[in-house]
Structures are given as C-alpha cells and as structure tokens.
Design a protein around this motif. Structure first.
Motif, PDB file in Angstrom:
ATOM      1  N   ARG A   1      43.753  48.361  38.622  1.00  0.00           N
ATOM      2  CA  ARG A   1      42.807  48.655  37.554  1.00  0.00           C
ATOM      3  C   ARG A   1      41.396  48.224  37.970  1.00  0.00           C
ATOM      4  O   ARG A   1      41.208  47.561  38.990  1.00  0.00           O
ATOM      5  N   THR A   2      40.446  48.589  37.125  1.00  0.00           N
ATOM      6  CA  THR A   2      39.054  48.201  37.344  1.00  0.00           C
ATOM      7  C   THR A   2      38.531  47.541  36.081  1.00  0.00           C
ATOM      8  O   THR A   2      38.721  48.062  34.973  1.00  0.00           O
ATOM      9  N   ASN A   3      37.882  46.379  36.234  1.00  0.00           N
ATOM     10  CA  ASN A   3      37.363  45.685  35.054  1.00  0.00           C
ATOM     11  C   ASN A   3      35.984  46.208  34.657  1.00  0.00           C
ATOM     12  O   ASN A   3      35.469  47.161  35.250  1.00  0.00           O
TER      13      ASN A   3
ATOM     14  N   ASN B   1      33.400  46.766  37.270  1.00  0.00           N
ATOM     15  CA  ASN B   1      33.836  47.672  38.339  1.00  0.00           C
ATOM     16  C   ASN B   1      34.501  46.957  39.514  1.00  0.00           C
ATOM     17  O   ASN B   1      34.487  47.442  40.643  1.00  0.00           O
ATOM     18  N   LYS B   2      35.099  45.797  39.240  1.00  0.00           N
ATOM     19  CA  LYS B   2      35.855  45.093  40.276  1.00  0.00           C
ATOM     20  C   LYS B   2      37.329  45.469  40.166  1.00  0.00           C
ATOM     21  O   LYS B   2      37.898  45.501  39.077  1.00  0.00           O
ATOM     22  N   VAL B   3      37.930  45.742  41.302  1.00  0.00           N
ATOM     23  CA  VAL B   3      39.333  46.184  41.343  1.00  0.00           C
ATOM     24  C   VAL B   3      40.268  44.965  41.285  1.00  0.00           C
ATOM     25  O   VAL B   3      40.002  43.936  41.906  1.00  0.00           O
TER      26      VAL B   3
ATOM     27  N   ASP C   1      42.944  39.575  42.098  1.00  0.00           N
ATOM     28  CA  ASP C   1      41.778  40.302  42.594  1.00  0.00           C
ATOM     29  C   ASP C   1      42.156  41.237  43.742  1.00  0.00           C
ATOM     30  O   ASP C   1      42.960  40.893  44.610  1.00  0.00           O
TER      31      ASP C   1
ATOM     32  N   GLU D   1      43.162  45.182  45.530  1.00  0.00           N
ATOM     33  CA  GLU D   1      44.333  46.076  45.496  1.00  0.00           C
ATOM     34  C   GLU D   1      45.398  45.492  46.405  1.00  0.00           C
ATOM     35  O   GLU D   1      45.209  45.397  47.620  1.00  0.00           O
TER      36      GLU D   1
END
Length: 202
Positions: free
Chosen positions: A19-21, A24-26, A53, A55
């Motif tokens: 997901r992305t917070n 915009n951090k994956v 934090d 992928e």
C-alpha cells in the motif's frame, strides 16, 4: 502516549498487500492473530495490524496460517469498548513455535488514577500498585486507555500522588480477565511528567 517495543509470535490472518500512505511512502501491510492468555475465564484472540516499510516480496509469499515472529513498535487505539493493535514492524521472520506470545517493554506517559496502594506480598515484600491512563482526543471527546502498574523494586516517592502526570518504562503484559483485555506494566523506571506548554507555530 503508550508505545511498546515488542516481539510477537502469532499466525497470519490477513495476507500481505503493498500500500501507499498519505505521504506516498510504500509499505507492506498484513495482520497476525495472537492468543492472549486468560488469568480468569477464556483465552482471547486479538488481531494485530502490521505494517512494514517498503515492498517486502518475502512477506507477499506468506500464506494464511503461516507462523511468524514480528519485532517492532506496538501502539494501541481505543474506540468505545474496542481496542485495536497496530504494529510498525522492523523485522519479520518465520516461526517454528506453536506458542503465541507478545513480550516487550512499555513506554507510558499519562496520569495516575485516584488510588495508589502500598501493599505487601505473601513473602512480606512491599510493592506499589496503581492504575494510570493515557488520553487520546477523538473528535469532540477523549478516549482513555488504562494500564495497571506494579512496582516491586521501587519505593513511593512524594510526588507520586493520585491524578498526577507520570512517565513509566517497564515490562509489558497483556492478559485477559473475565473476557476483558488488561494491559499492565512491571515498573523499571518511573518519574513525574509535566506536559510541555503549548507553543503555536509563528
């Protein structure tokens, strides 16, 4: 504020997705079921939402029912009678253990309750027992999360009074009593806490 540095062992109950917070951090998100032992009544299963934090391709290959150990920072969110668990993971590994557990150190800032007791155990050793709460502003009100504190190697300081600001570090314990989750802490360090004055940005 209540934060706990923990290591947890449990079973994957929701498979990992990327997901992305809002910044915009994956991150990789999944959930783990962990059975909390009961001191009275029946054991309770809690679901812990985990975020790591980046992928993590190895996590994406983990199936439902996979046993894992997760280390990281555990925080709590109380909404009405419900208590939600959020774990920001630093490390996730497969586990060969069939025993669920949540162990670690709590860092608490909040206020003491109305009663502070000085007790003596069966061996004649004195200890402190009291409750404290951390408040979170939610909409127009507050949610209060209570913690029971036990101090076996500390004497009561003069500042330790009912409804006083306090900061505590110690061993966290999560248990069940009569179908209710109880959060407690064995005190290692304790000091008075004065909330800094509010200073709005210029």
């Amino acid at each position: 504020m209540i934060k706990c540095n923990v290591t947890m062992c449990g079973t994957i109950s929701r498979v990992a997705t990327v997901r992305t917070n809002s910044e915009n951090k994956v991150f990789t998100a999944f959930a783990v079921n962990c059975v909390v032992p009961a001191k009275s009544g029946i054991n309770k299963t809690v679901e812990i939402s985990v975020a790591k934090d980046g992928e993590d391709n190895e996590l994406k290959n983990c199936a439902l029912g996979q046993r894992v150990n997760v280390s990281g920072t555990l925080t709590f969110k109380k909404r009405g009678d419900n208590l939600y668990f959020n774990l920001s993971a630093s490390e996730v590994t497969l586990s060969a253990s069939n025993e669920d557990s949540i162990k670690g150190e709590m860092h608490f800032r909040g206020k003491t309750g109305k009663i502070i007791e000085e007790k003596t155990d069966k061996k004649g050793k004195e200890f402190l027992q009291f409750s404290g709460f951390s408040a979170e502003k939610v909409n127009d009100g507050f949610e209060y999360l209570w913690v029971r504190f036990f101090g076996f190697d500390c004497k009561r300081e003069e500042w330790l009074q009912p409804q006083t600001g306090i900061e505590v570090k110690g061993d966290m314990e999560l248990s069940v009593y009569n179908d209710k989750l109880n959060l407690s802490c064995k005190i290692a360090e304790m000091s008075a806490y004065v909330k800094p004055p509010y200073t709005p940005n210029n």
